[in-house]
Scaffold this active site. Structure first.
Site, PDB file in Angstrom:
ATOM      1  N   ALA A 100       0.807  -1.224   0.000  1.00 30.67           N
ATOM      2  CA  ALA A 100       0.000   0.000   0.000  1.00 30.67           C
ATOM      3  C   ALA A 100       0.841   1.276   0.000  1.00 30.67           C
ATOM      4  CB  ALA A 100      -0.959  -0.004   1.179  1.00 30.67           C
ATOM      5  N   CYS A 109     -29.247  19.858 -22.530  1.00 23.79           N
ATOM      6  CA  CYS A 109     -29.250  18.513 -21.959  1.00 23.79           C
ATOM      7  C   CYS A 109     -30.414  17.708 -22.535  1.00 23.79           C
ATOM      8  CB  CYS A 109     -29.377  18.611 -20.439  1.00 23.79           C
ATOM      9  SG  CYS A 109     -29.747  17.031 -19.660  1.00 23.79           S
ATOM     10  N   CYS A 139     -33.104  16.920 -19.551  1.00 21.27           N
ATOM     11  CA  CYS A 139     -33.845  17.946 -18.815  1.00 21.27           C
ATOM     12  C   CYS A 139     -35.297  18.029 -19.310  1.00 21.27           C
ATOM     13  CB  CYS A 139     -33.164  19.318 -18.969  1.00 21.27           C
ATOM     14  SG  CYS A 139     -31.853  19.616 -17.759  1.00 21.27           S
ATOM     15  N   ASN A 166     -35.018   3.844 -24.059  1.00 17.81           N
ATOM     16  CA  ASN A 166     -33.743   4.309 -24.602  1.00 17.81           C
ATOM     17  C   ASN A 166     -33.865   4.483 -26.121  1.00 17.81           C
ATOM     18  OD1 ASN A 166     -30.932   4.504 -25.391  1.00 17.81           O
ATOM     19  ND2 ASN A 166     -30.439   3.661 -23.377  1.00 17.81           N
ATOM     20  N   HIS A 185     -31.034  19.343 -13.154  1.00 20.80           N
ATOM     21  CA  HIS A 185     -29.831  18.977 -13.889  1.00 20.80           C
ATOM     22  C   HIS A 185     -28.582  18.986 -13.004  1.00 20.80           C
ATOM     23  CE1 HIS A 185     -27.429  18.604 -17.568  1.00 20.80           C
ATOM     24  NE2 HIS A 185     -26.580  19.460 -17.020  1.00 20.80           N
ATOM     25  N   ASN A 189     -24.408   4.550 -14.074  1.00 20.92           N
ATOM     26  CA  ASN A 189     -23.014   4.905 -14.343  1.00 20.92           C
ATOM     27  C   ASN A 189     -22.876   6.343 -13.968  1.00 20.92           C
ATOM     28  OD1 ASN A 189     -21.919   2.640 -15.485  1.00 20.92           O
ATOM     29  ND2 ASN A 189     -22.581   3.197 -17.546  1.00 20.92           N
ATOM     30  N   SER A 195     -22.602   9.599 -20.004  1.00 21.37           N
ATOM     31  CA  SER A 195     -22.637  10.484 -21.158  1.00 21.37           C
ATOM     32  C   SER A 195     -23.178  11.861 -20.803  1.00 21.37           C
ATOM     33  CB  SER A 195     -23.518   9.857 -22.236  1.00 21.37           C
ATOM     34  OG  SER A 195     -24.815   9.627 -21.717  1.00 21.37           O
ATOM     35  N   HIS A 226     -26.648  14.897 -15.945  1.00 21.16           N
ATOM     36  CA  HIS A 226     -28.017  14.908 -15.418  1.00 21.16           C
ATOM     37  C   HIS A 226     -28.246  13.593 -14.655  1.00 21.16           C
ATOM     38  CE1 HIS A 226     -32.187  16.622 -15.782  1.00 21.16           C
ATOM     39  NE2 HIS A 226     -32.389  15.463 -15.167  1.00 21.16           N
ATOM     40  N   HIS A 281     -29.223  10.285 -13.645  1.00 17.55           N
ATOM     41  CA  HIS A 281     -30.034   9.255 -14.310  1.00 17.55           C
ATOM     42  C   HIS A 281     -29.390   7.893 -14.175  1.00 17.55           C
ATOM     43  CE1 HIS A 281     -26.908   9.943 -17.306  1.00 17.55           C
ATOM     44  NE2 HIS A 281     -27.235   8.787 -17.860  1.00 17.55           N
ATOM     45  N   GLN A 336     -30.135   3.552 -15.645  1.00 18.69           N
ATOM     46  CA  GLN A 336     -30.690   2.797 -16.760  1.00 18.69           C
ATOM     47  C   GLN A 336     -31.273   1.486 -16.279  1.00 18.69           C
ATOM     48  OE1 GLN A 336     -28.561   2.463 -20.467  1.00 18.69           O
ATOM     49  NE2 GLN A 336     -26.972   3.869 -19.764  1.00 18.69           N
ATOM     50  N   HIS A 385     -29.416  -7.482  -3.415  1.00 13.30           N
ATOM     51  CA  HIS A 385     -28.315  -6.656  -2.921  1.00 13.30           C
ATOM     52  C   HIS A 385     -27.921  -5.617  -3.964  1.00 13.30           C
ATOM     53  CE1 HIS A 385     -26.460 -10.099  -5.029  1.00 13.30           C
ATOM     54  NE2 HIS A 385     -25.533  -9.251  -5.405  1.00 13.30           N
ATOM     55  N   HIS A 433     -24.583  -3.472  -5.551  1.00 17.63           N
ATOM     56  CA  HIS A 433     -23.125  -3.356  -5.659  1.00 17.63           C
ATOM     57  C   HIS A 433     -22.767  -1.927  -6.046  1.00 17.63           C
ATOM     58  CE1 HIS A 433     -22.163  -7.674  -5.695  1.00 17.63           C
ATOM     59  NE2 HIS A 433     -23.136  -7.866  -6.557  1.00 17.63           N
ATOM     60  N   LYS A 460      -7.955   3.438 -10.030  1.00 20.38           N
ATOM     61  CA  LYS A 460      -7.383   2.109 -10.167  1.00 20.38           C
ATOM     62  C   LYS A 460      -7.669   1.617 -11.582  1.00 20.38           C
ATOM     63  CE  LYS A 460      -7.771  -2.635  -8.642  1.00 20.38           C
ATOM     64  NZ  LYS A 460      -6.322  -2.831  -8.440  1.00 20.38           N
ATOM     65  N   TYR A 519      -1.777  -7.914 -14.967  1.00 22.34           N
ATOM     66  CA  TYR A 519      -2.039  -9.160 -14.252  1.00 22.34           C
ATOM     67  C   TYR A 519      -3.533  -9.347 -14.005  1.00 22.34           C
ATOM     68  CZ  TYR A 519      -1.647 -12.818 -10.697  1.00 22.34           C
ATOM     69  OH  TYR A 519      -1.768 -13.981  -9.996  1.00 22.34           O
ATOM     70  N   GLU A 520      -4.203  -8.237 -13.750  1.00 17.29           N
ATOM     71  CA  GLU A 520      -5.627  -8.328 -13.397  1.00 17.29           C
ATOM     72  C   GLU A 520      -6.502  -8.735 -14.566  1.00 17.29           C
ATOM     73  OE1 GLU A 520      -5.508  -4.271 -11.611  1.00 17.29           O
ATOM     74  OE2 GLU A 520      -5.911  -5.499  -9.853  1.00 17.29           O
ATOM     75  N   GLN A 532      -6.396  -7.680  -8.261  1.00 19.27           N
ATOM     76  CA  GLN A 532      -5.486  -7.523  -7.124  1.00 19.27           C
ATOM     77  C   GLN A 532      -5.757  -6.192  -6.472  1.00 19.27           C
ATOM     78  OE1 GLN A 532      -2.827  -5.166  -7.052  1.00 19.27           O
ATOM     79  NE2 GLN A 532      -1.907  -5.886  -5.154  1.00 19.27           N
TER      80      GLN A 532
END
Ligand code: H2U
Ligand code: ZN
Length: 347
Positions: free
Chosen positions: A25, A48, A51, A73, A114, A154, A162, A165, A167, A169, A299, A301, A314, A319-320, A326
């Site tokens: 670390a 937007c 909006c 969409n 917005h 996201n 993107s 505003h 939102h 999905q 649940h 995430h 990150k 390797y990942e 990792q």
């Protein structure tokens, strides 16, 4: 086992391992430093496409909405079933396997404002978002041609959102997506194992509440924690304390409590690096395939990309990508930092 030395942790939901390297670390960082964009956004942005009252990219005009607004969409990844979406014909080589997929993609605007994010919305408005998610699941889950409903958000440019505003999905599919197949298998294996008391995540939460070190906060109906097997530095989960298979099973008080948990977690995230905190978040729940799915526990995430500041992320590379994920910061250290933060937004 000495958890201050390099070790691997097992994710029983997905069957995947994560390498933890706590001794690493303190290593020096000479990598990229990303620019923070903390512009003051207007309450209403005439450019937007989300909006109220504005024209979207395909020409449709948003109504003058005042609460949550859902629309199909305009550039959906999935289309309604067609004649082509029947069973696979089997003529191709098994190494070239493909099957049709069909479904529904919707955009869910959390607020007409917005300039706000989930963390800044009043609790009643977040509750309205939860109610919309539940209503969407009730509607789409009843359809014969839908077996899974993936709700997600996201957030932030860094995650590829993107538009700022607020939102999220929804993608609902006829087939079960990969992560859901993995989690169904993991939870089913656990429930069928001798010595299991309840569903995997119900037993897991009981252990975490006894140990305490990875819990960030709780309210009357939900617990927020950093999972033992977390891959992203500040990855978290929100879990209901009773056995709930699907969003549609949540009662009134539980919907309020979920809204409360969402607010408290997203405010803590913003306070971590004193900046709007990017993430991908999503709700996992039992398939809507007509089966009971007692193995499943609802649940959420949260997968945030940030590592050590609002600009240093990150990367899951090297390797990942080729071997296994990792992390340096341990899940316990991440939980401690998130636990210490205020639930009042500091900027
Ligand atoms: P993000 O959640 O990644 O920001 O994506 C927003 C979605 O909004 C994206 O899937 C859709 C895009 O197809 N969209 C519309 O449906 N209409 C528009 O006018 C622009 C964007
Ligand atoms: Zn807007």
């Amino acid at each position: 086992m000495d958890l201050t030395q390099p070790h691997r942790r097992y994710n029983p939901l997905t069957g995947e391992w994560v390498l933890v390297s706590p001794q690493r670390a303190a290593r020096p960082w000479l990598g990229a430093v990303e620019r923070v964009t903390r512009e003051q956004r207007p309450v209403y942005d005439p450019n937007c496409y989300l909006c109220p009252g504005n024209r979207r990219a395909n020409g449709a005009v948003n109504p003058p909405y005042t609460g949550v607004f859902v629309f199909d969409n305009d550039f959906p990844a999935l289309l309604p079933p067609t004649a082509n979406s029947g069973p696979t014909d089997g003529s191709a080589h098994p190494l070239l396997r493909a099957e049709p997929e069909a479904g529904v993609c919707r955009v869910i605007c959390f607020s007409p404002r917005h300039d706000l994010t989930l963390a800044e919305l009043p609790p009643a408005q977040i509750r309205a978002v939860v109610d919309t998610w539940v209503a969407q699941c009730a509607e789409l889950g009843a359809r014969e041609d839908i077996t899974y409903i993936q709700i997600f958000e996201n957030k932030g440019e860094m995650m590829g959102a993107s538009n700022p505003h607020p939102h999220g999905q929804l993608w609902a599919t006829r087939g079960l997506p990969t992560e859901i197949v993995k989690e169904t298998r993991g939870q089913l294996n656990y429930l069928q194992r001798a010595g299991s008391h309840g569903p995997l995540l119900v037993d897991y939460l009981e252990i975490e509440r006894r140990e305490g070190g990875r819990i960030i906060f709780e309210n009357d109906h939900f617990t927020c924690l950093v999972p033992f097997w977390a891959v992203w530095p500040f990855e978290t989960m929100i879990l209901p304390r009773r056995h709930v298979r699907r969003l549609t099973e949540l009662g009134e008080a539980e919907r309020d409590a979920l809204a409360d948990a969402l607010k408290r977690l997203t405010v803590r995230y913003d306070n971590l690096f004193n900046a709007p905190f990017p993430y991908t978040m999503g709700i996992h729940q039992a398939p809507y395939d007509g089966q009971v799915h007692d193995e499943w526990q609802l649940h959420l995430h949260f997968y945030p990309p940030l590592l050590r500041s609002a600009t240093v992320r990150k990367f899951m590379v090297g390797y990942e990508m080729l071997a296994q994920p990792q992390r340096d910061l341990t899940p316990e250290q991440a939980a401690e930092r998130l636990r210490a933060l205020s639930e009042v937004r500091a900027f």
